[in-house]
Design an enzyme around this catalytic site. Sequence first.
Site, PDB file in Angstrom:
ATOM      1  N   HIS A 153     -12.306 -10.789  42.746  1.00  0.00           N
ATOM      2  CA  HIS A 153     -13.608 -11.483  42.724  1.00  0.00           C
ATOM      3  C   HIS A 153     -14.248 -11.417  41.338  1.00  0.00           C
ATOM      4  CE1 HIS A 153     -13.643 -11.222  47.218  1.00  0.00           C
ATOM      5  NE2 HIS A 153     -13.141 -10.012  46.987  1.00  0.00           N
ATOM      6  N   SER A 283     -18.180 -20.501  14.248  1.00  0.00           N
ATOM      7  CA  SER A 283     -19.023 -21.589  13.797  1.00  0.00           C
ATOM      8  C   SER A 283     -19.544 -21.186  12.424  1.00  0.00           C
ATOM      9  CB  SER A 283     -20.171 -21.778  14.766  1.00  0.00           C
ATOM     10  OG  SER A 283     -21.000 -20.657  14.738  1.00  0.00           O
TER      11      SER A 283
END
Lengths: 480, 480, 480, 480
Positions: A153, A283
């Site tokens: 999960h 970036s």
Amino acid sequence: MHTVYQEPLVGRYTNPEMQYLFSDEMKFTTWRRCWLALAEAQYELGLTGLINRDMLDEMKANLTNIDYGLAREKEKEIRHDVMAHVFEFGTKCPKAEAIIHLGATSQFVVCNTDLIIQRHALHLIRAGLLNVIDQLAAFCERYKDLPTLGYTHYQPAQPTTVGKRNTLYLLDLLTDFNSIEAFLERFRARGAKGTVGTQATFLELFQGDHEKVRRLDQLVAEKLGFVGSYPVTGQTYSRKHDIKLVEILAGIAATAHKFAVDLRLLSNLKVQEEPFASNQTGSSAMAYKRNPMRSERMTGLARKLMGLPADFYSTYANQWFERTLDDSAIRRMDIPQAFLLTDAILKLFINITSNMVVYTKQIEKHIASELPFMVTEKILMEAVNRGCSRQLMHEVIKEHSVAAGLMVKQEARDNDLLLRLADDPRIPLNGSELTAMTGDYRQFTGRACRQTEEFLEEYVHPILEKNKESIGTVDASLRV
Amino acid sequence: MHTVYQEPLVGRYTNPEMQYLFSDEMKFTTWRRCWLALAEAQYELGLTGLINRDMLDEMKANLTNIDYGLAREKEKEIRHDVMAHVFEFGTKCPKAEAIIHLGATSQFVVCNTDLIIQRHALHLIRAGLLNVIDQLAAFCERYKDLPTLGYTHYQPAQPTTVGKRNTLYLLDLLTDFNSIEAFLERFRARGAKGTVGTQATFLELFQGDHEKVRRLDQLVAEKLGFVGSYPVTGQTYSRKHDIKLVEILAGIAATAHKFAVDLRLLSNLKVQEEPFASNQTGSSAMAYKRNPMRSERMTGLARKLMGLPADFYSTYANQWFERTLDDSAIRRMDIPQAFLLTDAILKLFINITSNMVVYTKQIEKHIASELPFMVTEKILMEAVNRGCSRQLMHEVIKEHSVAAGLMVKQEARDNDLLLRLADDPRIPLNGSELTAMTGDYRQFTGRACRQTEEFLEEYVHPILEKNKESIGTVDASLRV
Amino acid sequence: MHTVYQEPLVGRYTNPEMQYLFSDEMKFTTWRRCWLALAEAQYELGLTGLINRDMLDEMKANLTNIDYGLAREKEKEIRHDVMAHVFEFGTKCPKAEAIIHLGATSQFVVCNTDLIIQRHALHLIRAGLLNVIDQLAAFCERYKDLPTLGYTHYQPAQPTTVGKRNTLYLLDLLTDFNSIEAFLERFRARGAKGTVGTQATFLELFQGDHEKVRRLDQLVAEKLGFVGSYPVTGQTYSRKHDIKLVEILAGIAATAHKFAVDLRLLSNLKVQEEPFASNQTGSSAMAYKRNPMRSERMTGLARKLMGLPADFYSTYANQWFERTLDDSAIRRMDIPQAFLLTDAILKLFINITSNMVVYTKQIEKHIASELPFMVTEKILMEAVNRGCSRQLMHEVIKEHSVAAGLMVKQEARDNDLLLRLADDPRIPLNGSELTAMTGDYRQFTGRACRQTEEFLEEYVHPILEKNKESIGTVDASLRV
Amino acid sequence: MHTVYQEPLVGRYTNPEMQYLFSDEMKFTTWRRCWLALAEAQYELGLTGLINRDMLDEMKANLTNIDYGLAREKEKEIRHDVMAHVFEFGTKCPKAEAIIHLGATSQFVVCNTDLIIQRHALHLIRAGLLNVIDQLAAFCERYKDLPTLGYTHYQPAQPTTVGKRNTLYLLDLLTDFNSIEAFLERFRARGAKGTVGTQATFLELFQGDHEKVRRLDQLVAEKLGFVGSYPVTGQTYSRKHDIKLVEILAGIAATAHKFAVDLRLLSNLKVQEEPFASNQTGSSAMAYKRNPMRSERMTGLARKLMGLPADFYSTYANQWFERTLDDSAIRRMDIPQAFLLTDAILKLFINITSNMVVYTKQIEKHIASELPFMVTEKILMEAVNRGCSRQLMHEVIKEHSVAAGLMVKQEARDNDLLLRLADDPRIPLNGSELTAMTGDYRQFTGRACRQTEEFLEEYVHPILEKNKESIGTVDASLRV
């Protein structure tokens, strides 16, 4: 060139070997090989009145000598690509001119060439796959006993090892590999079958000699590198073959997708990463970011590839009778796309698995925060050993576990379950006894390490051993 | 019942054998078989301190003795289906109570049961497929030398035979059959693997004895009817297995779809039809209509089944780490749907192929209208033999062919090509010579009949021979 | 019942309102409403010689008075469900018997009933959607100014706010909502069109009066609650309508899928969770686990629903001429499935958004570890203000950022970027100046809060305001 | 070029206008337009300290002045395409260099450019669609009262008219057209939103002035030709937008597919055909064949396009948080593919509908063979009028109908139902009375002609009228 759409699979993502397989040159030279194989087989089976050695030599000498401009001119005139190339080949082979394509239908060259290209392409894919398997196997070996949190999960569960987790991808890659092997074994030519598959023209050529026509079909297939040809066909080989083909490629995509998504999650967890590319920056504003861009790209490419089998199901299922042409444009796009996507995915897969980074300390930190939970079962047993009621102990531990778990979330502090248990008089163990239990958390990984060893030895190494020559053959450098 | 949606696959289309495989009873009794297999294996491997024969006997005696109400009550309380059934089974087995599910995790029963059900279901599908193959082979044999128009672009092409055309479906059915065989051969249990696949709890139970845990895994698999178990797993077996499974079923759907669409076209051509159902009427207003409703239904069911693999690709590719639960609801729906759809399709396929109607006279009529076109090549050759220019003859024949073809469409009159040729002084054959050439149109079918014979003998009969006991075992009667 | 497959959508996941819409009762009573509407319209348009008030009253009185057993008997006999129900209805309406279904074809009741059911179902979906929007809007409002890490590439990026992030889902939900609104506005009946859509029988009934037949079509549509009917149809309304319908539902699934996956990731980050269900436990062994099981289920259900449009494209695109029956079985399964899946998804969506848990302290912890990176741009600017070279500062900061980022991963210690910068003599700011800059990290969230306010006010609230009566009407309690 | 795969969509099937939209030139010049729009808006909103008119003029003057080689060099160095083009643009605009891309993130140019290209492409598609509608409307008008057999189950049913049948495609094309119109109306820019959508950098630039930042967003959108921008975004605009976009294109594909399949069936029936291409030949051996190759190609292209929405669903549904990059490679391929496929399909659709051939005599022949069945209801009524029992007449007619239908198939002779009825003494009509009834079979087409007229006038002509300028603008000549 700047004013027309450029297919990014070619421009950005794939290797020239695969690009070549779907080029005009590959196609048209293979057509010629088919014509040569047919003429040779016809000659060998007795059509010596029509065909002679000189013709065959002439054809053989001109297999790659193509005047593309002339062929294109002719195609414009007669609107038939195969006949245009028969004509163009004929200009190079004046002696053989009349017997090129003798008794054949267009699909003789088209289908057989398609299958030859697919076979070549599958071998490239096979080699790529082996290189991924090789690298991932080495990674499994290296990290076979490094404990790490298992997740169910996407919540921490029992620990496994880094190597063991990666055997899961390996097993799936082996499935993909075995699918290729099985498919290549069943791989057949379309052979020499005629317009609707009845071999009528060939039977006429051989004056009703069924056996010779059967041998022609087989002989042509062998000359083109196949074990044999499909026993029955319509005008084309059954498009069901294409479904199987693309399912194999989509299977590789699926494995790559699962792997890539896991790696993107691991990257967020700061546990494992793609190898650093020296000149790669995040970036511009955030140079420190190590975005898992190759895994993300792999995810997207894989998604597209997993979408292609549906096209092939639909194409096959809607072919009418001996053949309809609604398979043409879509196959012309989808088969190259499927192979180029696989090539791009494997290139990334090899690149990524070549040098994955593992952050051991982060792994330890993650384990440490869950360790108290893991040790509860041992505490329970020990407490029962010391005479406590199992039922009561279970309740007490559960109560504190839930509270500790909630506290971690609400307070963002460290897991204090052991302290809570130590403080609870109902628990017959003191703090240092409890802490001691968490000592060697390798104990919680069960057979993870051993399974990895066994699996590598019994399943993976034999295949790698048998295919040593393929290892290290694939260029996995990235253009963008 | 009238106020709630009823799943039509169960209500309308499928056999009870398949419906049962996906029932609660099948699931829950198989869970118990898994628990028994585990306990037996643990006992045999030496956990005799914990487990004794009495317990095993008790469990064996209660495999099908389930109080569903009690289990449901418990599940509501603890919200855990496996634990609810552990509890309920325990009430029936007071001695074994403590050792039911010993060391296991939920997926021990869930995954292994899923695989057992799939295996059973695949055997039903396999039998269904064999029955289709058997009937279609008989049909091919019967009509192996009945000439019929071949079609390319759904335009009349050279003739083939009815039997030969049907070998094309047979070849594809064999591909489907071989896929099942290959898959069943690779079929493995999930075995005894633990929460995240490390077998940690079992290793503890066997006090660190790796070899025993390995044998436990194998022994359980064997007791449940498998050759062995998957070498490595996460919490569940790899969902890649499910992709392969559903691709096989979707492959059957694709074959059925192609067959059904062709039959619907043949039905329009008045050439071939589904068997008559005695009490079947067309629409009330048009009693004479023989709508190919079973083929149409088969088309729709197949379309749905061909849409399912995409779900499984996506489910596998998006499983995170050792397991996420986003596979649960979708597998709970899609796996039964896939098998029930296949069951429904095969039921129809058997029903249809049991007694297909062939209209010989209509076939002849279709051929007759195209025969003049077919004979043109012979005419050309004969004219050349008689000294005419090949080039000229080609032009003349082409000119008349095009005109005759257009006239048929524009005037809706019979093909008069031979008359046109007879009237043309450039053609050195007269009317009766030309007509004579169309005499035995069997000549145009090439090796169609022989191919059919060879294919049946070499490819189909060996499989049918080996599986005789499956023939005639499937109920193909239709409810609606 | 325990021996037959039970469709889990009905057994486990959906509300009875939706289940009812696809029940026999809904279908067969709606057929009767169609017959009544037709008879009334025919009567009103002048067929008083055939139809009288008594007949209409009789029909009206027996709309829900159905003997299912009798209908089933009759269907078995004549193999035609519509005619069986005409017969059965006739037994209840002896006077009207002869004029029930007058001039109609089966698809008159079948298609119009399908459309009526879809309309009802869409209204249920619409209400469900509004309730999700309402709750999510409240959540956005509540957390509009709680800063949280934004993620690109699932790597920390600039911060946003919890509320702002959730407006992204809201915007997509509004898109879904607007699609429903637009579709319902275009929604038309199939009307009274006849076997192949030419209204031939009705034109005969009205003795060639075109205008009356046109009004009949319109009047029937209105009586059944539609604005009008499709201007032209074949035997059925265009299956293109079904594509649009299912795309809307799949669109909801897609939004739910994105939301659920994000929530599962947030759950791992310990940042946000599904509401606690009081009696929910994690796995039995790990009671403290809060597995995001509802989000996982939502993911799986959504995946299945997103797979359905492909079926409808294929069904429509392969309908031949005025209608082929390959649409029947697949629509019979896929339309209920699509609606039931949407119902199940919205039920979960409402349940989850009703009370989501946010862990503020964990959010702060996450931000804190990234804060040093975020403040670098400000540091750069300040350093430049103090006379340093921008180029140099950029290099220095980048160097330390990359090193700090790597250290966090390699050493698993806290981000020490500010310390590194403070220690670097090239940087003209001291430690306390640097730390001060991280003070109010709300500054880094830009217009997130304001965007949330504006968006809620301008886009969301007007819709909620207009649909107040739908809020709070949906049962979102879960069975399993 | 001969050694590398060439994308056939560009090489074979599409118009240069569409190819250009997905070219480098279109992309990079549009990036520059975005930068200009941003700078202008910033200037107009008061950033005059940073930006001046000279800079704007310089940028405007260099919008198309791109040194691709330089940009590529730079990209190789810094591995960032947007920054490489910022640099390259800067070399052309020395004054503006520092303010190009001021405050923006890569997605500012990337997303807005994507949307601008999509908008242009949608307008091309819209024009193509209008031209298909225009031609098909003319065809409907021309053949509105030509009776032809309707088909259900691909079995002859009541007649309709050629024009009426084609209104069914027209209605679906209008649905496609209206989808484009509605989508273009909702079409918004991504605007100026920042890294994670919070506009943080812009807010800083405008020193906390929220209103100005809001206006910046709007102003940029307007300058780029949009009504406004999406109210909220993450790093990119919501990928849900892409789903809607591609669904519209796939909708066109679906309509084209249905049309093309019907035309391929009509072609077999010799009832209707693609226009003749003067130099087109069938296969070399069968020059008379008029293979419906354009319809077949359209079928295949449409199939591929219908497969694409699944990719977009999956991409959107699996975007994590503010953005993950797994959307990049797949959108880079799928968006151009979707538009190019639509372009190719519409080109074919226009080409085919420009001059379709209808074979009236063949249509009559088909009707004639079914006419006896159609007239049975009239016979029944007349017989009842003459005093016969309806029940008996129904039985008698049914008996003969079934026998006649079967005879046609078994004997391949003409339908002799009327003779059979005339010979049956129970039927009170003689041969000439019966034959007379079949006289004007236009009577059986009901309102088909009138429906066509009404539909064209009320639904189609208004749209064509409003869009006159688009008609005749699309090049539908085919290359291959």
